[in-house]
Design an enzyme around this catalytic site. Structure first.
Site, PDB file in Angstrom:
ATOM      1  N   SER A 127       5.512   5.128   8.810  1.00  0.00           N
ATOM      2  CA  SER A 127       4.927   4.837   7.503  1.00  0.00           C
ATOM      3  C   SER A 127       5.919   5.211   6.406  1.00  0.00           C
ATOM      4  CB  SER A 127       3.632   5.632   7.307  1.00  0.00           C
ATOM      5  OG  SER A 127       3.205   5.527   5.958  1.00  0.00           O
TER       6      SER A 127
ATOM      7  N   LYS B 230       5.163   3.747  17.144  1.00  0.00           N
ATOM      8  CA  LYS B 230       5.161   2.674  16.142  1.00  0.00           C
ATOM      9  C   LYS B 230       6.373   2.831  15.245  1.00  0.00           C
ATOM     10  CE  LYS B 230       2.185   0.091  13.021  1.00  0.00           C
ATOM     11  NZ  LYS B 230       0.782  -0.104  12.568  1.00  0.00           N
TER      12      LYS B 230
ATOM     13  N   ASN C  62       0.833  -1.197   0.000  1.00  0.00           N
ATOM     14  CA  ASN C  62       0.000   0.000   0.000  1.00  0.00           C
ATOM     15  C   ASN C  62       0.867   1.247   0.000  1.00  0.00           C
ATOM     16  OD1 ASN C  62      -0.433   1.918   2.514  1.00  0.00           O
ATOM     17  ND2 ASN C  62       0.154  -0.091   3.346  1.00  0.00           N
TER      18      ASN C  62
ATOM     19  N   ASN D   2       5.660  -1.478  11.571  1.00  0.00           N
ATOM     20  CA  ASN D   2       4.899  -0.996  10.422  1.00  0.00           C
ATOM     21  C   ASN D   2       5.252  -1.846   9.196  1.00  0.00           C
ATOM     22  OD1 ASN D   2       3.356   0.824   8.736  1.00  0.00           O
ATOM     23  ND2 ASN D   2       3.816   2.456  10.191  1.00  0.00           N
TER      24      ASN D   2
ATOM     25  N   ASN E  81      -4.294   6.210  16.477  1.00  0.00           N
ATOM     26  CA  ASN E  81      -2.991   6.346  15.837  1.00  0.00           C
ATOM     27  C   ASN E  81      -2.921   7.703  15.141  1.00  0.00           C
ATOM     28  OD1 ASN E  81      -1.010   6.049  13.585  1.00  0.00           O
ATOM     29  ND2 ASN E  81      -0.853   3.940  14.320  1.00  0.00           N
TER      30      ASN E  81
ATOM     31  N   MET F 122      -1.012   4.309   0.608  1.00  0.00           N
ATOM     32  CA  MET F 122      -2.215   5.108   0.841  1.00  0.00           C
ATOM     33  C   MET F 122      -1.887   6.562   1.136  1.00  0.00           C
ATOM     34  SD  MET F 122      -4.415   2.715   0.362  1.00  0.00           S
ATOM     35  CE  MET F 122      -5.994   3.312   0.921  1.00  0.00           C
ATOM     36  N   GLY F 123      -0.870   6.813   1.960  1.00  0.00           N
ATOM     37  CA  GLY F 123      -0.470   8.191   2.230  1.00  0.00           C
ATOM     38  C   GLY F 123      -1.325   8.897   3.266  1.00  0.00           C
ATOM     39  N   PHE F 124      -1.708   8.167   4.326  1.00  0.00           N
ATOM     40  CA  PHE F 124      -2.493   8.767   5.419  1.00  0.00           C
ATOM     41  C   PHE F 124      -3.760   9.447   4.887  1.00  0.00           C
ATOM     42  CE2 PHE F 124       1.282   9.567   8.590  1.00  0.00           C
ATOM     43  CZ  PHE F 124       1.396   8.213   8.795  1.00  0.00           C
TER      44      PHE F 124
ATOM     45  N   ASN G 234       5.048   5.927   3.453  1.00  0.00           N
ATOM     46  CA  ASN G 234       4.276   6.587   2.399  1.00  0.00           C
ATOM     47  C   ASN G 234       4.075   8.084   2.599  1.00  0.00           C
ATOM     48  OD1 ASN G 234       3.871   4.071   1.073  1.00  0.00           O
ATOM     49  ND2 ASN G 234       2.313   3.574   2.606  1.00  0.00           N
ATOM     50  N   THR G 235       4.676   8.653   3.639  1.00  0.00           N
ATOM     51  CA  THR G 235       4.721  10.105   3.817  1.00  0.00           C
ATOM     52  C   THR G 235       6.189  10.509   3.749  1.00  0.00           C
ATOM     53  OG1 THR G 235       2.710  10.193   5.163  1.00  0.00           O
ATOM     54  CG2 THR G 235       4.260  12.023   5.389  1.00  0.00           C
TER      55      THR G 235
END
Length: 341
Positions: free
Chosen positions: A173, A215, A109, A244, A137, A111-113, A175-176
């Protein structure tokens, strides 16, 4: 049984569409699902000063906005974690951004929050009937400069504090952009110091202490894990979630979608996440509780995380592939001696 029938239909759909439909169904079903929940007696355990009726939780990411809290609670989880939520609503990355790798029982994924913002999440929490352990979270908006990242976390901390059983700070994450930079150096020290100071102030204001956990990523070497463990202990953070998703493609190379950007979860992450748990526990002992997540697709996978040093476990991708049957299997494994009827 119902999930076995539904899964082929869901897997014929785009993964994000299937996810949205499942969330909507769970939100509508609510308490009706309790008739199908496993009745397994489990000895409650106290972690971070909270009483968990069983050690299995829902990992963050499945219910980002807290839209289906009562539905997920009815499946038999001992605790739920919703989010990741950011101060302002944001759409996340362009679609497609979620990919199945069924041969490996994995997802990728990016997704990017994507979420409706912290205020919308709080309203959903207030509407829910769930009275159990609820983790929330929190993260930063993608367009907040890294120099001001701490401000985003503090905004979310203040807004969710009255409604959370514990609060997870997501700095892992992939993705950011540059988010994982907060896991090292003085950035981590500054973030943890600010969080603990605000936590103390909020505890005085609200008359209750809400644990804060961090996390972390699975893509850390032994030295990085040791540094993070030492800083968590030094700042008296209440717990750590390991881990993660991973940026590694080990175990999925050559499979369709394996080259897509994003974080990999599911079975290929299992050993990497367990190794991080084991390293954290070796460094911290029982001084700081660990919540284990990553690659849990069976009861034995969950037991492996406990044996490595986790006190609690969470699932996400395993639930996508195996459905509620996985909840029963994990509880039967971790709550031996209970009544599986």
């Amino acid at each position: 049984m119902l999930y076995c029938l539904a899964r082929p239909i869901l897997f014929a759909l785009d993964p994000e569409t299937a996810h949205d439909l499942t969330l909507e169904a769970l939100a509508r079903a609510g308490d009706l699902l309790r008739f199908a929940a496993p009745r397994i007696t489990c000895t409650p355990r106290t972690v971070m000063g909270l009483t968990f009726p069983n050690p299995l939780g829902l990992a963050a990411g499945l219910d980002k906005n807290g839209e289906a809290i009562d539905g997920f609670a009815a499946l038999g989880f001992g605790f739920l974690e919703i989010g990741t939520v950011t101060p302002r609503p944001q759409p996340g990355n362009p679609r497609p951004r979620l990919f199945r790798l069924p041969e490996a029982q994995a997802l990728i994924n990016r997704m990017g929050f994507n979420n409706q913002g912290v205020d919308a999440l709080v309203e959903n929490v207030k509407r829910a009937r769930y009275q159990g352990v609820l983790g929330i979270n929190i993260g930063k908006n993608f367009d907040t400069p890294m120099a001001r990242a701490v401000e985003d976390y503090l905004i979310c901390l203040r807004k969710v504090y009255p409604y959370a059983s514990y609060i997870t700070v997501n700095i892992s994450s992939p993705n950011t952009r540059n988010l994982r930079d907060l896991q090292g150096g003085e950035e981590l020290n500054a973030l943890l110091a600010a969080l603990k100071a605000e936590q103390a102030r909020l505890a005085d204001t609200h008359g209750r202490y809400v644990p804060v956990v961090l996390k972390i990523a699975p893509d850390l070497d032994a030295e990085q894990i040791a540094i993070i463990a030492d800083r968590l202990a030094a700042h008296r953070i209440d717990g750590v979630i390991a881990t993660n998703t991973t940026t590694s493609r080990e175990g999925v190379s050559g499979l369709r979608h394996s080259e897509e950007a994003g974080g990999l979860s599911g079975a290929p992450l299992r050993d990497k996440a367990t190794a991080v748990i084991r390293s954290l526990h070796a460094r911290l002992g029982n001084a700081l509780p660990i919540i284990g997540v990553g690659g849990i697709l069976s009861g034995s996978d969950a037991q492996e995380k406990i044996e490595a040093g986790a006190q609690l476990v969470q699932i996400y991708t395993g639930l996508v592939y195996r459905g509620p049957a996985l909840i029963r299997e994990i509880l039967e494994t971790l709550c031996r001696g209970g009544d599986p009827s």
